[in-house]
Design a protein around this motif. Structure first.
Motif, PDB file in Angstrom:
ATOM      1  N   UNK A 145       0.946  -1.581   0.316  1.00  0.00           N
ATOM      2  CA  UNK A 145       0.262  -0.041   0.224  1.00  0.00           C
ATOM      3  C   UNK A 145       0.815   1.135   0.535  1.00  0.00           C
ATOM      4  N   UNK A 146       1.896   0.890   0.980  1.00  0.00           N
ATOM      5  CA  UNK A 146       2.669   3.167   0.734  1.00  0.00           C
ATOM      6  C   UNK A 146       3.799   2.564  -0.400  1.00  0.00           C
ATOM      7  N   UNK A 147       3.676   1.942  -1.418  1.00  0.00           N
ATOM      8  CA  UNK A 147       4.243   2.436  -2.270  1.00  0.00           C
ATOM      9  C   UNK A 147       3.653   2.631  -3.612  1.00  0.00           C
ATOM     10  N   UNK A 148       2.573   2.748  -3.899  1.00  0.00           N
ATOM     11  CA  UNK A 148       0.900   3.434  -4.704  1.00  0.00           C
ATOM     12  C   UNK A 148       1.178   5.109  -4.250  1.00  0.00           C
ATOM     13  N   UNK A 178       6.474  10.179  11.498  1.00  0.00           N
ATOM     14  CA  UNK A 178       7.249  10.858  12.310  1.00  0.00           C
ATOM     15  C   UNK A 178       8.058   9.646  13.566  1.00  0.00           C
ATOM     16  N   UNK A 179       8.371   8.516  12.394  1.00  0.00           N
ATOM     17  CA  UNK A 179       9.057   7.370  12.981  1.00  0.00           C
ATOM     18  C   UNK A 179      10.572   6.933  11.510  1.00  0.00           C
ATOM     19  N   UNK A 180      12.011   7.063  12.845  1.00  0.00           N
ATOM     20  CA  UNK A 180      12.692   7.110  11.689  1.00  0.00           C
ATOM     21  C   UNK A 180      12.756   6.034  10.678  1.00  0.00           C
ATOM     22  N   UNK A 181      13.556   6.409   9.385  1.00  0.00           N
ATOM     23  CA  UNK A 181      13.873   5.326   8.476  1.00  0.00           C
ATOM     24  C   UNK A 181      11.894   4.761   8.388  1.00  0.00           C
ATOM     25  N   UNK A 182      11.168   5.150   7.906  1.00  0.00           N
ATOM     26  CA  UNK A 182       9.753   5.599   7.153  1.00  0.00           C
ATOM     27  C   UNK A 182       9.760   6.149   5.828  1.00  0.00           C
ATOM     28  N   UNK A 183       8.533   6.114   5.234  1.00  0.00           N
ATOM     29  CA  UNK A 183       8.393   6.915   4.010  1.00  0.00           C
ATOM     30  C   UNK A 183       8.224   8.784   4.633  1.00  0.00           C
ATOM     31  N   UNK A 184       8.340   8.935   3.270  1.00  0.00           N
ATOM     32  CA  UNK A 184       8.150  10.883   2.968  1.00  0.00           C
ATOM     33  C   UNK A 184       6.978  11.539   3.890  1.00  0.00           C
ATOM     34  N   UNK A 185       6.541  12.504   4.166  1.00  0.00           N
ATOM     35  CA  UNK A 185       5.790  12.182   4.770  1.00  0.00           C
ATOM     36  C   UNK A 185       4.987  14.290   4.212  1.00  0.00           C
ATOM     37  N   UNK A 186       5.551  14.309   2.355  1.00  0.00           N
ATOM     38  CA  UNK A 186       4.736  15.082   1.615  1.00  0.00           C
ATOM     39  C   UNK A 186       3.468  15.357   1.631  1.00  0.00           C
ATOM     40  N   UNK A 187       2.961  15.926   1.544  1.00  0.00           N
ATOM     41  CA  UNK A 187       1.183  15.650   1.263  1.00  0.00           C
ATOM     42  C   UNK A 187       1.029  15.112  -0.048  1.00  0.00           C
ATOM     43  N   UNK A 197       8.387   9.833  -5.504  1.00  0.00           N
ATOM     44  CA  UNK A 197       7.549   9.525  -4.347  1.00  0.00           C
ATOM     45  C   UNK A 197       8.946   8.964  -3.315  1.00  0.00           C
ATOM     46  N   UNK A 198       9.497   8.882  -3.299  1.00  0.00           N
ATOM     47  CA  UNK A 198      10.507   8.901  -2.249  1.00  0.00           C
ATOM     48  C   UNK A 198      10.375   7.988  -1.500  1.00  0.00           C
ATOM     49  N   UNK A 199      10.594   6.569  -1.697  1.00  0.00           N
ATOM     50  CA  UNK A 199      11.119   5.315  -1.686  1.00  0.00           C
ATOM     51  C   UNK A 199      10.054   5.055  -0.878  1.00  0.00           C
ATOM     52  N   UNK A 200       8.337   5.890  -0.731  1.00  0.00           N
ATOM     53  CA  UNK A 200       6.949   4.879  -0.154  1.00  0.00           C
ATOM     54  C   UNK A 200       6.688   6.368   0.452  1.00  0.00           C
ATOM     55  N   UNK A 201       5.129   6.591   1.293  1.00  0.00           N
ATOM     56  CA  UNK A 201       4.482   6.635   1.093  1.00  0.00           C
ATOM     57  C   UNK A 201       4.300   6.601   3.049  1.00  0.00           C
ATOM     58  N   UNK A 202       4.432   7.953   3.854  1.00  0.00           N
ATOM     59  CA  UNK A 202       4.137   7.852   5.255  1.00  0.00           C
ATOM     60  C   UNK A 202       2.750   8.076   5.655  1.00  0.00           C
ATOM     61  N   UNK A 203       1.803   7.361   6.693  1.00  0.00           N
ATOM     62  CA  UNK A 203       0.734   7.566   6.772  1.00  0.00           C
ATOM     63  C   UNK A 203       0.789   7.643   8.445  1.00  0.00           C
ATOM     64  N   UNK A 204      -0.509   8.448   8.334  1.00  0.00           N
ATOM     65  CA  UNK A 204      -0.200   8.962  10.444  1.00  0.00           C
ATOM     66  C   UNK A 204      -1.943   7.939  10.117  1.00  0.00           C
TER      67      UNK A 204
END
Length: 246
Positions: A145-148, A178-187, A197-204
């Motif tokens: 999911x986080x690669x979409x 908010x986690x180290x080594x996680x994905x991008x937090x860009x909107x 995509x910066x390697x994957x999208x981080x979610x709250x």
């Protein structure tokens, strides 16, 4: 030349905005992931033949149970570590991945474990009811999911609507904000502006609750990182989310 006539044309056009990064989910994805999985000796934590700690926990605590048909879909199965675990727990498992290299590894692991699973080389979101033996009591996604890109979430939700049985469970692990080594937090908008995509999208947690708001939340927490000699996999920069269809 004009290239847009259908909704699929729009999606492909938007895929192209991400340039080479789109290789992870467009036509170039199989080659990208084949290269990723080609060297089994690489120091990649989830190459180990261990299921996600969250999936193991949900099964052990009875939060995920087999229905009358006992069917599970491992979405983006990679080298099959969760596929094998589900099969060992009595599920009839369909495992889907774009990468032939990953699927060969997954088949080998299933044979070594003495379990059966049906492996499908396909873009999961292009599959129809004639391709898979659904609906499923469990759909599990560990890291797909986080690669979409944002616009592909629409098809993801439509896929769940088609293939998740009433009362069925949907589980996922994905990058956490908010986690180290996680994905991008860009909107979402900035992802398109940046065209990466910066390697994957981080979610709250609120993001996931909103995106999957048609489902009932069972558990949403950060994954736990087990001891190195544990029989499960987990990383603290990932969410572990379990939802149920009414």
């Amino acid at each position: 030349m004009r290239s847009v006539r259908t909704a699929d044309d729009v999606l492909r056009l938007m895929d192209g905005l991400f340039g080479s990064a789109a290789d992870r989910w467009t036509d170039g994805a199989a080659d990208w992931w084949d290269r990723f999985y080609s060297d089994r000796t690489r120091d990649v934590p989830f190459f180990a033949s261990r299921p996600d700690e969250s999936l193991a926990s949900w099964l052990d605590r009875g939060l995920v149970t087999r229905g009358p048909r006992g069917r599970a879909l491992d979405l983006g199965c990679g080298p099959g570590r969760n596929t094998v675990h589900l099969a060992r727990h009595g599920f009839a498992v369909d495992a889907v991945d774009l990468s032939p290299t990953a699927l060969r590894w997954a088949r080998e692991r299933a044979e070594e474990a003495g379990v059966e699973a049906a492996f499908h080389r396909a873009d999961a979101f292009a599959l129809t009811e004639s391709d898979l033996d659904g609906p499923y009591d469990l759909i599990y996604d560990s890291g797909c999911f986080h690669h979409l890109p944002p616009h592909r979430r629409v098809g993801y939700l439509a896929f769940l609507d088609r293939f998740l049985a009433p009362g069925g469970a949907f589980g996922l692990s994905c990058f956490a904000t908010g986690a180290e080594n996680s994905g991008t937090e860009l909107s979402d908008l900035d992802l398109y502006r940046d065209a990466r995509a910066h390697g994957g999208v981080a979610y709250g947690d609120d993001d996931l609750r909103w995106i999957f708001s048609e489902l009932t939340e069972v558990e949403l927490r950060r994954m736990r990182r087990p001891d190195p000699d544990a029989e499960t996999f987990g990383e603290a920069f990932l969410w572990a989310g379990l939802f149920r269809r009414p």
